[in-house]
Design a protein around this motif. Structure first.
Motif, PDB file in Angstrom:
ATOM      1  N   ILE A   1     -14.143 -18.641  -8.735  1.00  0.00           N
ATOM      2  CA  ILE A   1     -13.917 -18.740  -7.295  1.00  0.00           C
ATOM      3  C   ILE A   1     -14.228 -17.409  -6.613  1.00  0.00           C
ATOM      4  CG2 ILE A   1     -12.182 -19.126  -5.513  1.00  0.00           C
ATOM      5  CD1 ILE A   1     -10.701 -20.906  -7.476  1.00  0.00           C
ATOM      6  N   GLY A   2     -13.759 -16.305  -7.214  1.00  0.00           N
ATOM      7  CA  GLY A   2     -13.996 -14.997  -6.612  1.00  0.00           C
ATOM      8  C   GLY A   2     -12.845 -14.477  -5.782  1.00  0.00           C
ATOM      9  N   LEU A   3     -11.612 -14.925  -6.067  1.00  0.00           N
ATOM     10  CA  LEU A   3     -10.462 -14.461  -5.285  1.00  0.00           C
ATOM     11  C   LEU A   3     -10.259 -12.949  -5.411  1.00  0.00           C
ATOM     12  CD1 LEU A   3      -7.824 -17.273  -5.925  1.00  0.00           C
ATOM     13  CD2 LEU A   3      -9.008 -16.763  -3.800  1.00  0.00           C
ATOM     14  N   PHE A   4     -10.729 -12.360  -6.511  1.00  0.00           N
ATOM     15  CA  PHE A   4     -10.597 -10.912  -6.684  1.00  0.00           C
ATOM     16  C   PHE A   4     -11.964 -10.228  -6.745  1.00  0.00           C
ATOM     17  CE2 PHE A   4      -6.872 -12.699  -9.100  1.00  0.00           C
ATOM     18  CZ  PHE A   4      -5.936 -12.413  -8.121  1.00  0.00           C
ATOM     19  N   ASP A   5     -13.007 -10.945  -6.335  1.00  0.00           N
ATOM     20  CA  ASP A   5     -14.365 -10.424  -6.490  1.00  0.00           C
ATOM     21  C   ASP A   5     -14.923 -10.016  -5.125  1.00  0.00           C
ATOM     22  OD1 ASP A   5     -16.987  -9.929  -6.902  1.00  0.00           O
ATOM     23  OD2 ASP A   5     -17.454 -11.824  -7.909  1.00  0.00           O
ATOM     24  N   PRO A   6     -15.153  -8.720  -4.895  1.00  0.00           N
ATOM     25  CA  PRO A   6     -15.606  -8.273  -3.567  1.00  0.00           C
ATOM     26  C   PRO A   6     -16.900  -8.950  -3.126  1.00  0.00           C
ATOM     27  CG  PRO A   6     -15.096  -6.403  -4.986  1.00  0.00           C
ATOM     28  CD  PRO A   6     -15.016  -7.619  -5.839  1.00  0.00           C
ATOM     29  N   ALA A   7     -17.795  -9.269  -4.073  1.00  0.00           N
ATOM     30  CA  ALA A   7     -19.053  -9.908  -3.694  1.00  0.00           C
ATOM     31  C   ALA A   7     -18.808 -11.287  -3.093  1.00  0.00           C
ATOM     32  CB  ALA A   7     -19.958 -10.022  -4.918  1.00  0.00           C
ATOM     33  N   ARG A   8     -17.643 -11.867  -3.365  1.00  0.00           N
ATOM     34  CA  ARG A   8     -17.351 -13.212  -2.852  1.00  0.00           C
ATOM     35  C   ARG A   8     -16.192 -13.196  -1.870  1.00  0.00           C
ATOM     36  NH1 ARG A   8     -18.322 -17.033  -8.181  1.00  0.00           N
ATOM     37  NH2 ARG A   8     -20.437 -16.265  -8.564  1.00  0.00           N
TER      38      ARG A   8
ATOM     39  N   GLY B   1     -13.345 -11.471  -2.144  1.00  0.00           N
ATOM     40  CA  GLY B   1     -12.033 -11.158  -2.703  1.00  0.00           C
ATOM     41  C   GLY B   1     -11.772  -9.664  -2.781  1.00  0.00           C
ATOM     42  N   ASP B   2     -10.606  -9.314  -3.287  1.00  0.00           N
ATOM     43  CA  ASP B   2     -10.206  -7.909  -3.348  1.00  0.00           C
ATOM     44  C   ASP B   2      -9.512  -7.635  -4.676  1.00  0.00           C
ATOM     45  OD1 ASP B   2      -9.201  -5.405  -3.101  1.00  0.00           O
ATOM     46  OD2 ASP B   2      -8.421  -5.689  -1.078  1.00  0.00           O
ATOM     47  N   PRO B   3     -10.139  -6.815  -5.545  1.00  0.00           N
ATOM     48  CA  PRO B   3      -9.529  -6.571  -6.859  1.00  0.00           C
ATOM     49  C   PRO B   3      -8.173  -5.859  -6.778  1.00  0.00           C
ATOM     50  CG  PRO B   3     -11.503  -5.226  -6.546  1.00  0.00           C
ATOM     51  CD  PRO B   3     -11.434  -6.155  -5.395  1.00  0.00           C
ATOM     52  N   LEU B   4      -7.943  -5.123  -5.673  1.00  0.00           N
ATOM     53  CA  LEU B   4      -6.648  -4.448  -5.547  1.00  0.00           C
ATOM     54  C   LEU B   4      -5.497  -5.442  -5.534  1.00  0.00           C
ATOM     55  CD1 LEU B   4      -6.429  -1.499  -3.031  1.00  0.00           C
ATOM     56  CD2 LEU B   4      -6.090  -1.551  -5.489  1.00  0.00           C
ATOM     57  N   LEU B   5      -5.750  -6.627  -4.956  1.00  0.00           N
ATOM     58  CA  LEU B   5      -4.672  -7.615  -4.884  1.00  0.00           C
ATOM     59  C   LEU B   5      -4.250  -8.054  -6.279  1.00  0.00           C
ATOM     60  CD1 LEU B   5      -5.590  -9.824  -1.832  1.00  0.00           C
ATOM     61  CD2 LEU B   5      -3.563  -8.420  -2.165  1.00  0.00           C
ATOM     62  N   TYR B   6      -5.207  -8.098  -7.207  1.00  0.00           N
ATOM     63  CA  TYR B   6      -4.831  -8.416  -8.583  1.00  0.00           C
ATOM     64  C   TYR B   6      -3.837  -7.378  -9.089  1.00  0.00           C
ATOM     65  CZ  TYR B   6      -4.672  -8.863 -13.556  1.00  0.00           C
ATOM     66  OH  TYR B   6      -4.186  -8.984 -14.825  1.00  0.00           O
ATOM     67  N   GLN B   7      -4.169  -6.098  -8.844  1.00  0.00           N
ATOM     68  CA  GLN B   7      -3.281  -5.044  -9.356  1.00  0.00           C
ATOM     69  C   GLN B   7      -1.890  -5.156  -8.748  1.00  0.00           C
ATOM     70  OE1 GLN B   7      -4.977  -1.113  -9.312  1.00  0.00           O
ATOM     71  NE2 GLN B   7      -6.997  -1.845  -9.881  1.00  0.00           N
ATOM     72  N   HIS B   8      -1.851  -5.464  -7.435  1.00  0.00           N
ATOM     73  CA  HIS B   8      -0.536  -5.642  -6.815  1.00  0.00           C
ATOM     74  C   HIS B   8       0.243  -6.759  -7.506  1.00  0.00           C
ATOM     75  CE1 HIS B   8      -0.291  -2.904  -3.446  1.00  0.00           C
ATOM     76  NE2 HIS B   8      -1.544  -3.150  -3.134  1.00  0.00           N
ATOM     77  N   LEU B   9      -0.391  -7.934  -7.632  1.00  0.00           N
ATOM     78  CA  LEU B   9       0.315  -9.067  -8.232  1.00  0.00           C
ATOM     79  C   LEU B   9       0.746  -8.732  -9.653  1.00  0.00           C
ATOM     80  CD1 LEU B   9      -1.659 -12.240  -7.104  1.00  0.00           C
ATOM     81  CD2 LEU B   9       0.590 -11.495  -6.373  1.00  0.00           C
TER      82      LEU B   9
ATOM     83  N   PHE C   1       1.000 -17.496  -1.862  1.00  0.00           N
ATOM     84  CA  PHE C   1       1.202 -17.309  -0.422  1.00  0.00           C
ATOM     85  C   PHE C   1       0.913 -15.861  -0.017  1.00  0.00           C
ATOM     86  CE2 PHE C   1       3.838 -21.262  -0.653  1.00  0.00           C
ATOM     87  CZ  PHE C   1       3.138 -21.972   0.310  1.00  0.00           C
ATOM     88  N   LEU C   2       1.245 -14.944  -0.936  1.00  0.00           N
ATOM     89  CA  LEU C   2       0.957 -13.529  -0.670  1.00  0.00           C
ATOM     90  C   LEU C   2      -0.551 -13.320  -0.517  1.00  0.00           C
ATOM     91  CD1 LEU C   2       2.598 -10.859  -0.583  1.00  0.00           C
ATOM     92  CD2 LEU C   2       1.908 -10.506  -2.941  1.00  0.00           C
ATOM     93  N   LEU C   3      -1.321 -13.883  -1.461  1.00  0.00           N
ATOM     94  CA  LEU C   3      -2.781 -13.778  -1.362  1.00  0.00           C
ATOM     95  C   LEU C   3      -3.253 -14.369  -0.042  1.00  0.00           C
ATOM     96  CD1 LEU C   3      -4.150 -14.772  -4.896  1.00  0.00           C
ATOM     97  CD2 LEU C   3      -3.942 -12.503  -3.909  1.00  0.00           C
ATOM     98  N   TYR C   4      -2.712 -15.536   0.289  1.00  0.00           N
ATOM     99  CA  TYR C   4      -3.134 -16.215   1.518  1.00  0.00           C
ATOM    100  C   TYR C   4      -2.900 -15.317   2.725  1.00  0.00           C
ATOM    101  CZ  TYR C   4      -3.645 -19.683   5.168  1.00  0.00           C
ATOM    102  OH  TYR C   4      -4.069 -20.361   6.280  1.00  0.00           O
TER     103      TYR C   4
END
Lengths: 539, 199
Positions: A232-239, A241-249, B30-33
Motif C-alpha cells: 500500500i505504501g502507508l510508510f513509503d514516501p514515494a507513495r 506515506g511517512d516512515p517516521l510514523l512507523y517509528q512512532h507506532l 486512527f492515529l495514522l489517519y
C-alpha cells in the motif's frame, strides 16, 4: 480429612492424572508458571549462544567466524529471542503465574483456561519465530525493531517473523488481562491494597502496560505484514506515506515494553531485600506508587528513541524532559531499597547478593540512560555501542539479575530443595565480573564512536572489543556455575521447610513445594507482608 | 477437582479490559489517519467523494439495528424467553451478513475501477489519495474481520443457549458477546464519518 489435591505437591502427579498431558493442558497456575519457566530458560539459552557467537565474531576486525549477512541475521535473532521470548514473558509469566495467586491468598488466577491458552500462544509464536529462520528467503536481517522501509523490502523471511511477534503480543496481553482481573477480584478478603506484597504491585503495574501498549505493537507489525503483502505504501514516501510514523507506532509500544521487562524485577528485589535485612520495607507506599508512576510516565517517552530521526525540535525537547521525569520513580525505588538495608540485621544469602547486583547494575544502566535521554549528548552517542551497553546494563543487569534473584529466592519454595549455596555465591562473582568486563568496554568504544550493529570495525576499537569478548566467556562460565548450583533443586529428598528465609508473605505459609490445591478457603489472617516480628525461619 | 466458582463481575471486568485492547489496536490506525488527514486535507476531500454514501449509510443503519437486536436478546434471556432471545441473535447474525455482503459489493466496485492497494492508478496518482484508500482498505478490512469474529461469537452464544449452558441465571457469556458486538458497532460509528462524510 483433606483431599489428595491438598497434600500432594503440585510437581508430583495428581492421583489418577499423570504424564505430559497433565502438564501441557494443566489449568493450574503453578504448573503453567513452570511451563513458562522452562520455555523462557530454553529461549534464554538460545539467545545466549547467539550473543556469544556475535561476540566471537567481533573479537577481531574483519571476518572471523561468520559473514556479514549471517551477522545481520544473528543480531536480529538475538533481539527477537531475548526480548519477545525471554525477557518480556520472563518474570511475570513464570514467577508471576506461580506466585501471584499464592501471594494474595487466591485459589488460582481469574481465567485459568485463558492462562494455559496464553502459554500455547507463546509456544506457537516461538515455533513460528524459529520456523522463520529456516524457510522463505532466509532468516530476517532487520534488527528486532523491523524498521521500514528496509523491513518492507528485504527478501528475508520478515513476514513470518512479524506474525510470530503478533501472536506473542497476544499472549502477553492475555497474561496482563488475567493478572489485573485476578488482583482486583480474587484477593483474600483481608488482603487490602495496602497489604499487597510489592511483587504483586509490580505485576499489577506491568499488567497494565502489557494490556494497553501491546495492541499498538500488534497493529504496527500487522501493518508491516500488510505492506509486504499488498504494498500500500502507508510508510513509503514515494507513495505518500511517512516512515517516521512507523517509528512512532513502534516505540509507543516498545518503550513501555522496557518497563514490562524491568518493573517485575523491581518487585522481586522489593520482596527480597527486607527479608534479608530483617526489617520492614522502607517506603512501602512510595515503592508501590512509583511502579504505577513508571507505568504511566513510561508511556509518554517513546520518541526519545527518535532524537536523530528528523522530528521537530519541540518534540525533542518535550520528550527529553519527560524522559528525565521517568527517572524519578526509578530513583525513588533505589533509595528506598538502600534505606531498607540501612541499620538492618543483614544476612547475606544468594538472593540478596543477586538483588544487590541488580541495584548496582541497574543504577549504572539508569544513569547512563540519562546521557541518552538528554538530546544534546544523545546526538553524539546515538546508535553507538553506548546504547548497547546502556540497554544491557538495564535489561540484563536489571531484569536478568532480578530473575536470577527470583530463582535463588523462590526455587527452594517451588522445588522443596535447597541449591548449592557455595556455587551460587561463586557464580555471582563470576557473573558480576564477567558482566562488567563484557559491557563496560562498550560504553568506552561507544563514546569513541563505534556504531552498533556493525559487522566490521576500525583497528582503534579492537582492544575494547577483545576485552568485551573475553568478558562474555567469563559471563558464560558464571551462568554455567549458577545453573549447576541450581540443578541441586531438581533431585534428591525434599528437605526444605515452609519458610527457609524467614520471609513474611503468604506463599511461605505453604509447604514446599505447594500442593496442587492451595487456598481453597482464603486465609483467615493476612499479616503485613514485611513485618518479621514472630516470623520463624523453617529450613 | 473442586466446583467451579463463577465470578460474574470478574468475567465482565476481563471483557472490558479486552475491549480496551481492541480500542488501542484501532487507535494505532486512527492515529495514522489523523496525521495523514492533517497532511493531505485536499486529497482526502477529493477521495472521500468517490465513496458511496448510500452504501455507507445503509451499512451504518444495519449495524446500529444489529446492536439493538443484540441488546434485546440479552434482555429476553434475562426474562427467560429463550426462543425470542435466539431469534434476536439469529437476526443479529443475519444483519452482520447483510453488512458483509454490502461491503463485498462496495469493495468489488472500487476494485473494478482500479482502486485497490498497490494498483497502478493509486500508486502513480497523488500520494494523499493513495494513503486515503490504503487506510480505507486496512481500517474497514480490520473492522470487517471483527464483524465476522463477532458474528461467530454470537453464534457460539446461540449454541450454548440451545444446550442450556447459558441461561437466565447465568448469562455472562451472552452479555460479554453483546459487549463485543457493541464495540464492533462503535468502531464503525467512527469509521463512517471519517471515510464517507469527510468531503
Amino acid at each position: 480429612m483433606p483431599s489428595p489435591g491438598e497434600t500432594v505437591p503440585f510437581l508430583d502427579p495428581y492421583p489418577g492424572r499423570s504424564g505430559i498431558l497433565s502438564w501441557i493442558f494443566s489449568t493450574d497456575h503453578k504448573r503453567i508458571g513452570m511451563l513458562y519457566l522452562w520455555s523462557i530458560l530454553t529461549m534464554f539459552a538460545v539467545g545466549v549462544v547467539i550473543g556469544v557467537l556475535m561476540r566471537l565474531e567481533l573479537i577481531a576486525p574483519g571476518r572471523t567466524i561468520m559473514g556479514a549477512q549471517t551477522y545481520n541475521a544473528m543480531f536480529t535473532l538475538h533481539g527477537v529471542v531475548m526480548i519477545f521470548l525471554f525477557v518480556i514473558p520472563g518474570i511475570p509469566a513464570a514467577f508471576g503465574n506461580i506466585l501471584l495467586p499464592l501471594q494474595i491468598g487466591a485459589e488460582d488466577v481469574s481465567f485459568p483456561r485463558l492462562n494455559i491458552f496464553s502459554w500455547w500462544l507463546y509456544l506457537t509464536g516461538a515455533a513460528l519465530a524459529v520456523t522463520s529462520l529456516f524457510t522463505g528467503g532466509g532468516p530476517p536481517d532487520t534488527g528486532w525493531t523491523f524498521y521500514v522501509p528496509f523491513s518492507e523490502r528485504t527478501t528475508t523471511n520478515v513476514s513470518l517473523a512479524v506474525v510470530a511477534v503478533f501472536i506473542l503480543g497476544f499472549s502477553s496481553i492475555l497474561t496482563g488481562l488475567n493478572f489485573i482481573t485476578t488482583i482486583h477480584r480474587l484477593r483474600a478478603p483481608k488482603m487490602s491494597w495496602g497489604k499487597l506484597p510489592l511483587f504483586v504491585w509490580s505485576l499489577y503495574a506491568t499488567a497494565w502496560i502489557q494490556l494497553l501498549a501491546t495492541p499498538v505493537l500488534g497493529i504496527t507489525v500487522a501493518l508491516v505484514f500488510i505492506e509486504r503483502l499488498l504494498g500500500i505504501g502507508l510508510f513509503d514516501p514515494a507513495r505518500g506515506g511517512d516512515p517516521l510514523l512507523y517509528q512512532h507506532l513502534f516505540w509507543i509500544y516498545s518503550h513501555p515494553a522496557v518497563y514490562i521487562m524491568i518493573v517485575p524485577a523491581m518487585g522481586v528485589v522489593s520482596d527480597i531485600i527486607p527479608a534479608f535485612a530483617r526489617k520492614s520495607i522502607f517506603g512501602y507506599k512510595a515503592i508501590a506508587v512509583s511502579s504505577l508512576a513508571i507505568a504511566f510516565a513510561g508511556s509518554l517517552v517513546w520518541a526519545h528513541h527518535m532524537f536523530t530521526s528528523g522530528m521537530s525540535d519541540t518534540a525533542v525537547m518535550v520528550f527529553s524532559f519527560l524522559t528525565f521525569v521517568v527517572a524519578i520513580p526509578s530513583a525513588i525505588k533505589v533509595f528506598n531499597w538502600v534505606a531498607t538495608l540501612y541499620k538492618g540485621s543483614i544476612y547475606l544469602e544468594p538472593p540478596l547478593l543477586f538483588s544487590l547486583g541488580f541495584i548496582f547494575l541497574f543504577s549504572a544502566g539508569g544513569l547512563t540512560g540519562l546521557v541518552l535521554g538528554s538530546a544534546g549528548t544523545d546526538i553524539h552517542v546515538h546508535d553507538t555501542y553506548f546504547v548497547v551497553a546502556h540497554f544491557h546494563y538495564v535489561i540484563f543487569g536489571g531484569t536478568g539479575f532480578g530473575l536470577f534473584a527470583a530463582m535463588h529466592f523462590w526455587f527452594p519454595k517451588i522445588f522443596g530443595r535447597m541449591y548449592d549455596r557455595k556455587l551460587a555465591n561463586a557464580s555471582w562473582y563470576l557473573l558480576i565480573g564477567g558482566f562488567n568486563m563484557l559491557y563496560f568496554p562498550m560504553f568506552i568504544i561507544g563514546l569513541m564512536g563505534m556504531p552498533r550493529r556493525y559487522y566490521d570495525y576500525l583497528p582503534m576499537y579492537q582492544t575494547g572489543h577483545m576485552v568485551s569478548t573475553v568478558g562474555s566467556w567469563v559471563l558464560v562460565a558464571g551462568l554455567v556455575t549458577m545453573f549447576w548450583g541450581l540443578s541441586k533443586c531438581f533431585h534428591g529428598p525434599r528437605t526444605v521447610g515452609r519458610n527457609p528465609w524467614g520471609a513474611a508473605t503468604l506463599e511461605w505459609t505453604l509447604p514446599s513445594p505447594p500442593p496442587h490445591l492451595t487456598f481453597l478457603d482464603p486465609p483467615d489472617e493476612v499479616p503485613s507482608p514485611y513485618s518479621y516480628e514472630g516470623v520463624k525461619r523453617d529450613d | 477437582m473442586t466446583e467451579h466458582h463463577k465470578d460474574y463481575l470478574g468475567d465482565k471486568f476481563g471483557m472490558w479490559l479486552f475491549l480496551f485492547t481492541e480500542i488501542l489496536l484501532f487507535g494505532g490506525l486512527f492515529l495514522l489517519y489523523s496525521v495523514y488527514l492533517h497532511r493531505y486535507p485536499a486529497e482526502f476531500h477529493q477521495a472521500g467523494l468517490e465513496l458511496s454514501r448510500v452504501f455507507g449509510t445503509a451499512n451504518t443503519i444495519v449495524l446500529i439495528t444489529s446492536s439493538f437486536t443484540v441488546a434485546m436478546a440479552i434482555s429476553a434471556l434475562q426474562q427467560g424467553r429463550r426462543v425470542l432471545c435466539q431469534g434476536l441473535l439469529a437476526s443479529t447474525i443475519v444483519l452482520a451478513g447483510v453488512f458483509m455482503v454490502n461491503k463485498y459489493f462496495e469493495w468489488s466496485a472500487k476494485i473494478g475501477h482500479g482502486i485497490y492497494p498497490g494498483s497502478p492508478e493509486l500508486v502513480d496518482g497523488p500520494g494523499g489519495t493513495n494513503i486515503f484508500f490504503g487506510l480505507y482498505y486496512v481500517m474497514t478490512g480490520a473492522h470487517g474481520l471483527h464483524v465476522v469474529i463477532g458474528a461467530a461469537l454470537l453464534g457460539f452464544c446461540m449454541l450454548r443457549i440451545g444446550q442450556g449452558r447459558v441461561t437466565a441465571d447465568d448469562f455472562g457469556l451472552l452479555e460479554n458477546g453483546g459487549l463485543y458486538w457493541h464495540l464492533v458497532d462503535l468502531v464503525w460509528i467512527f469509521l463512517f464519518p471519517l471515510f464517507y462524510l469527510i468531503s
